[in-house]
Design an enzyme around this catalytic site. Structure first.
Site, PDB file in Angstrom:
ATOM      1  N   LYS A  27       0.844  -1.217   0.000  1.00  0.00           N
ATOM      2  CA  LYS A  27       0.000   0.000   0.000  1.00  0.00           C
ATOM      3  C   LYS A  27       0.868   1.252   0.000  1.00  0.00           C
ATOM      4  CE  LYS A  27      -3.946  -2.211   0.108  1.00  0.00           C
ATOM      5  NZ  LYS A  27      -4.848  -2.192  -1.056  1.00  0.00           N
ATOM      6  N   ALA A  64       2.954   7.057   1.021  1.00  0.00           N
ATOM      7  CA  ALA A  64       1.818   7.597   0.250  1.00  0.00           C
ATOM      8  C   ALA A  64       0.836   8.378   1.117  1.00  0.00           C
ATOM      9  CB  ALA A  64       1.094   6.445  -0.453  1.00  0.00           C
ATOM     10  N   LEU A  66      -1.760   9.392   4.271  1.00  0.00           N
ATOM     11  CA  LEU A  66      -2.889   8.798   4.990  1.00  0.00           C
ATOM     12  C   LEU A  66      -3.454   7.593   4.236  1.00  0.00           C
ATOM     13  CD1 LEU A  66      -5.230   9.162   7.147  1.00  0.00           C
ATOM     14  CD2 LEU A  66      -6.367  10.553   5.416  1.00  0.00           C
ATOM     15  N   LEU A  68      -6.108   6.064   2.727  1.00  0.00           N
ATOM     16  CA  LEU A  68      -7.378   6.654   2.286  1.00  0.00           C
ATOM     17  C   LEU A  68      -8.550   5.681   2.444  1.00  0.00           C
ATOM     18  CD1 LEU A  68      -5.985   8.464  -0.866  1.00  0.00           C
ATOM     19  CD2 LEU A  68      -6.814   9.568   1.210  1.00  0.00           C
ATOM     20  N   GLY A 111       0.289  12.939   4.135  1.00  0.00           N
ATOM     21  CA  GLY A 111       0.761  12.626   5.488  1.00  0.00           C
ATOM     22  C   GLY A 111       2.184  12.108   5.513  1.00  0.00           C
ATOM     23  N   GLU A 114       4.105  15.161   5.799  1.00  0.00           N
ATOM     24  CA  GLU A 114       3.964  15.679   7.170  1.00  0.00           C
ATOM     25  C   GLU A 114       4.892  14.923   8.121  1.00  0.00           C
ATOM     26  OE1 GLU A 114      -0.512  15.377   7.001  1.00  0.00           O
ATOM     27  OE2 GLU A 114      -0.328  17.337   7.935  1.00  0.00           O
ATOM     28  N   GLU A 134      -4.031  16.606  -0.889  1.00  0.00           N
ATOM     29  CA  GLU A 134      -5.237  16.611  -0.055  1.00  0.00           C
ATOM     30  C   GLU A 134      -6.445  17.210  -0.769  1.00  0.00           C
ATOM     31  OE1 GLU A 134      -2.241  16.873   1.083  1.00  0.00           O
ATOM     32  OE2 GLU A 134      -2.114  15.968   3.065  1.00  0.00           O
ATOM     33  N   ARG A 137      -8.365  15.021  -2.883  1.00  0.00           N
ATOM     34  CA  ARG A 137      -9.142  14.004  -2.146  1.00  0.00           C
ATOM     35  C   ARG A 137     -10.261  14.661  -1.337  1.00  0.00           C
ATOM     36  NH1 ARG A 137      -6.406  11.106  -5.464  1.00  0.00           N
ATOM     37  NH2 ARG A 137      -4.221  10.841  -4.985  1.00  0.00           N
ATOM     38  N   GLY A 142      -3.691  17.152   8.084  1.00  0.00           N
ATOM     39  CA  GLY A 142      -4.164  16.867   9.445  1.00  0.00           C
ATOM     40  C   GLY A 142      -3.080  16.308  10.344  1.00  0.00           C
TER      41      GLY A 142
HETATM   42  C1  1HE Z   1      -3.109   3.419  -1.026  1.00  0.00           C
HETATM   43  C2  1HE Z   1      -2.591   4.723  -0.848  1.00  0.00           C
HETATM   44  C3  1HE Z   1      -3.153   5.501   0.192  1.00  0.00           C
HETATM   45  C4  1HE Z   1      -1.532   3.812  -2.490  1.00  0.00           C
HETATM   46  N1  1HE Z   1      -4.143   4.967   0.940  1.00  0.00           N
HETATM   47  N2  1HE Z   1      -4.082   2.943  -0.264  1.00  0.00           N
HETATM   48  N3  1HE Z   1      -2.336  10.173  -0.382  1.00  0.00           N
HETATM   49  C5  1HE Z   1      -2.522  10.226  -1.707  1.00  0.00           C
HETATM   50  O1  1HE Z   1      -3.437  10.838  -2.211  1.00  0.00           O
HETATM   51  C6  1HE Z   1      -1.568   9.428  -2.536  1.00  0.00           C
HETATM   52  C7  1HE Z   1      -2.299   8.268  -3.148  1.00  0.00           C
HETATM   53  N4  1HE Z   1      -1.370   7.333  -3.781  1.00  0.00           N
HETATM   54  C8  1HE Z   1      -0.780   7.582  -4.977  1.00  0.00           C
HETATM   55  O2  1HE Z   1      -0.882   8.642  -5.562  1.00  0.00           O
HETATM   56  C9  1HE Z   1       0.017   6.456  -5.577  1.00  0.00           C
HETATM   57  O3  1HE Z   1      -0.421   5.239  -4.985  1.00  0.00           O
HETATM   58  C10 1HE Z   1       1.546   6.593  -5.328  1.00  0.00           C
HETATM   59  C11 1HE Z   1       2.092   7.716  -6.194  1.00  0.00           C
HETATM   60  C12 1HE Z   1       1.890   6.816  -3.882  1.00  0.00           C
HETATM   61  C13 1HE Z   1       2.234   5.262  -5.756  1.00  0.00           C
HETATM   62  O4  1HE Z   1       1.858   4.931  -7.069  1.00  0.00           O
HETATM   63  P1  1HE Z   1       2.120   3.441  -7.604  1.00  0.00           P
HETATM   64  O5  1HE Z   1       1.704   3.417  -9.036  1.00  0.00           O
HETATM   65  O6  1HE Z   1       3.505   3.027  -7.251  1.00  0.00           O
HETATM   66  O7  1HE Z   1       1.159   2.492  -6.712  1.00  0.00           O
HETATM   67  P2  1HE Z   1      -0.432   2.277  -6.828  1.00  0.00           P
HETATM   68  O8  1HE Z   1      -0.691   1.207  -7.840  1.00  0.00           O
HETATM   69  O9  1HE Z   1      -1.147   3.556  -7.005  1.00  0.00           O
HETATM   70  O10 1HE Z   1      -0.771   1.767  -5.366  1.00  0.00           O
HETATM   71  C14 1HE Z   1      -0.485   0.435  -4.950  1.00  0.00           C
HETATM   72  C15 1HE Z   1      -1.544   0.038  -3.942  1.00  0.00           C
HETATM   73  O11 1HE Z   1      -1.435   0.915  -2.811  1.00  0.00           O
HETATM   74  C16 1HE Z   1      -2.949   0.242  -4.467  1.00  0.00           C
HETATM   75  O12 1HE Z   1      -3.774  -0.724  -3.839  1.00  0.00           O
HETATM   76  P3  1HE Z   1      -4.199  -2.089  -4.619  1.00  0.00           P
HETATM   77  O13 1HE Z   1      -5.015  -2.840  -3.627  1.00  0.00           O
HETATM   78  O14 1HE Z   1      -4.954  -1.625  -5.831  1.00  0.00           O
HETATM   79  O15 1HE Z   1      -2.887  -2.783  -4.993  1.00  0.00           O
HETATM   80  C17 1HE Z   1      -3.341   1.594  -3.936  1.00  0.00           C
HETATM   81  O16 1HE Z   1      -4.747   1.763  -3.799  1.00  0.00           O
HETATM   82  C18 1HE Z   1      -2.668   1.563  -2.577  1.00  0.00           C
HETATM   83  N5  1HE Z   1      -2.428   2.906  -2.052  1.00  0.00           N
HETATM   84  N6  1HE Z   1      -1.616   4.938  -1.773  1.00  0.00           N
HETATM   85  C19 1HE Z   1      -4.582   3.715   0.693  1.00  0.00           C
HETATM   86  N7  1HE Z   1      -2.708   6.732   0.452  1.00  0.00           N
HETATM   87  C20 1HE Z   1      -3.313  13.203   8.459  1.00  0.00           C
HETATM   88  S1  1HE Z   1      -4.015  13.792   7.081  1.00  0.00           S
HETATM   89  C21 1HE Z   1      -3.015  13.340   5.756  1.00  0.00           C
HETATM   90  C22 1HE Z   1      -3.765  13.531   4.505  1.00  0.00           C
HETATM   91  C23 1HE Z   1      -3.156  12.785   3.347  1.00  0.00           C
HETATM   92  O17 1HE Z   1      -2.182  12.089   3.483  1.00  0.00           O
HETATM   93  S2  1HE Z   1      -3.923  13.010   1.856  1.00  0.00           S
HETATM   94  C24 1HE Z   1      -2.910  12.220   0.714  1.00  0.00           C
HETATM   95  C25 1HE Z   1      -3.206  10.766   0.581  1.00  0.00           C
END
Ligand code: 1HE
Length: 260
Positions: A27, A64, A66, A68, A111, A114, A134, A137, A142
């Protein structure tokens, strides 16, 4: 507290370096609640003898952000308490008993950024990129990012990152202040470890003053800052370790300061 997605080991000649790795590659090291709580517990319970820590991530990305998948389950009050839970964990990192050096690669986003910003030094390899997705999304930072990130890069840059989804690459990240060091691909961990070994050789009380007191002085009104600085100067120089370091220099046993 042990956790399957958090790896801990000790290294260095005297096992003085704690190495902590996010290990949820499937993840992309997304931070679930239990992982955040485990991180907090780990920093609260660093073993005796640890003098510096390195924090990195396994797989292609540092973190990656939080997890999500849990987001849809929370109402406003739940979101508030969740953010406060993150704050407590990030504070344990920032006010860890020992300096924490982040080894960054790949995505350092949301996060994850952060978390990196709660560390004291950041080393990025050239695959690293920094983003705050963020708004795409429908949420807000946070994990303390609204306080720590403007202090590193300025409020205007953070506003731009959040409004437009701007992504800074490694070189840009170093230029604006996200990373203190930039190294070739795959080199962040080794550099972070090298720095941790240097940091671990400092007087422990001086390291404590640098990580716990200096940031508070920097935010205090000047008058309070000056008196706090003077008190810390007095306390650190009275420590036996400081006396030994001074003696070593005066007797020609200490390293000199040279341009690198
Ligand atoms: C996840 C998460 C996640 C990946 N929560 N499951 N963060 C984001 O908005 C970033 C979201 N993630 C991405 O943009 C991409 O996944 C990455 C650039 C980090 C990596 O890309 P990649 O192509 O290497 O991997 P992928 O195929 O997108 O992800 C692999 C798996 O990880 C996939 O799950 P699968 O079951 O389909 O294999 C994704 O769904 C999972 N995955 N990132 C849950 N973040 C205290 S407040 C903080 C607020 C925030 O952090 S907002 C930003 C959240």
């Amino acid at each position: 507290m042990s956790h399957p997605h958090l790896h801990f080991e000790r290294c260095g000649e005297q096992q003085e370096i704690a190495v902590i790795r996010l290990a949820r590659n499937a993840k992309r090291n997304a931070l679930s609640d239990d992982l955040i709580l485990a991180l907090r517990s780990l920093f609260e319970n660093l073993p005796e003898g640890v003098r510096a820590a390195v924090l990195g991530g396994e797989g292609e990305h540092f973190c990656a952000g939080l997890d999500l998948s849990a987001l849809t389950e929370r109402d406003a009050a739940g979101g508030l308490h969740h953010s406060r839970m993150w704050h407590a964990a990030m504070e344990r990192v920032q006010y860890s008993p020992v300096p924490v050096i982040a080894a960054l690669h790949g995505a350092v986003v949301g996060g994850g950024l952060e978390l990196a910003c709660a560390c004291h030094i950041r080393v990025a390899d050239d695959t690293t990129y920094f983003a705050l997705p963020e708004s795409s999304r429908g949420i807000f930072v946070g994990g303390g990012g609204a306080v720590r990130i403007p202090r590193l890069i300025g409020t205007a840059r953070m506003v731009d990152m959040m409004l437009t989804g701007r992504v800074y690459n490694a070189e840009e990240g170093e230029r604006i202040g996200f990373a203190n060091y930039l190294v070739p691909k795959g080199g962040a961990f080794a550099k972070a470890l090298e720095l941790a070994q240097k940091v671990a050789r400092n007087a422990a009380l001086t390291n404590y003053a640098i990580t716990h007191v200096l940031p508070r002085i920097a935010e205090a009104p000047g008058d309070q800052g000056f008196i706090t600085e003077a008190m810390m100067a007095g306390i650190t120089q009275s420590a036996p370790q400081a006396k030994e370091f001074m003696r070593a220099f005066l007797e020609g046993r200490a390293t000199k300061v040279r341009a690198s």
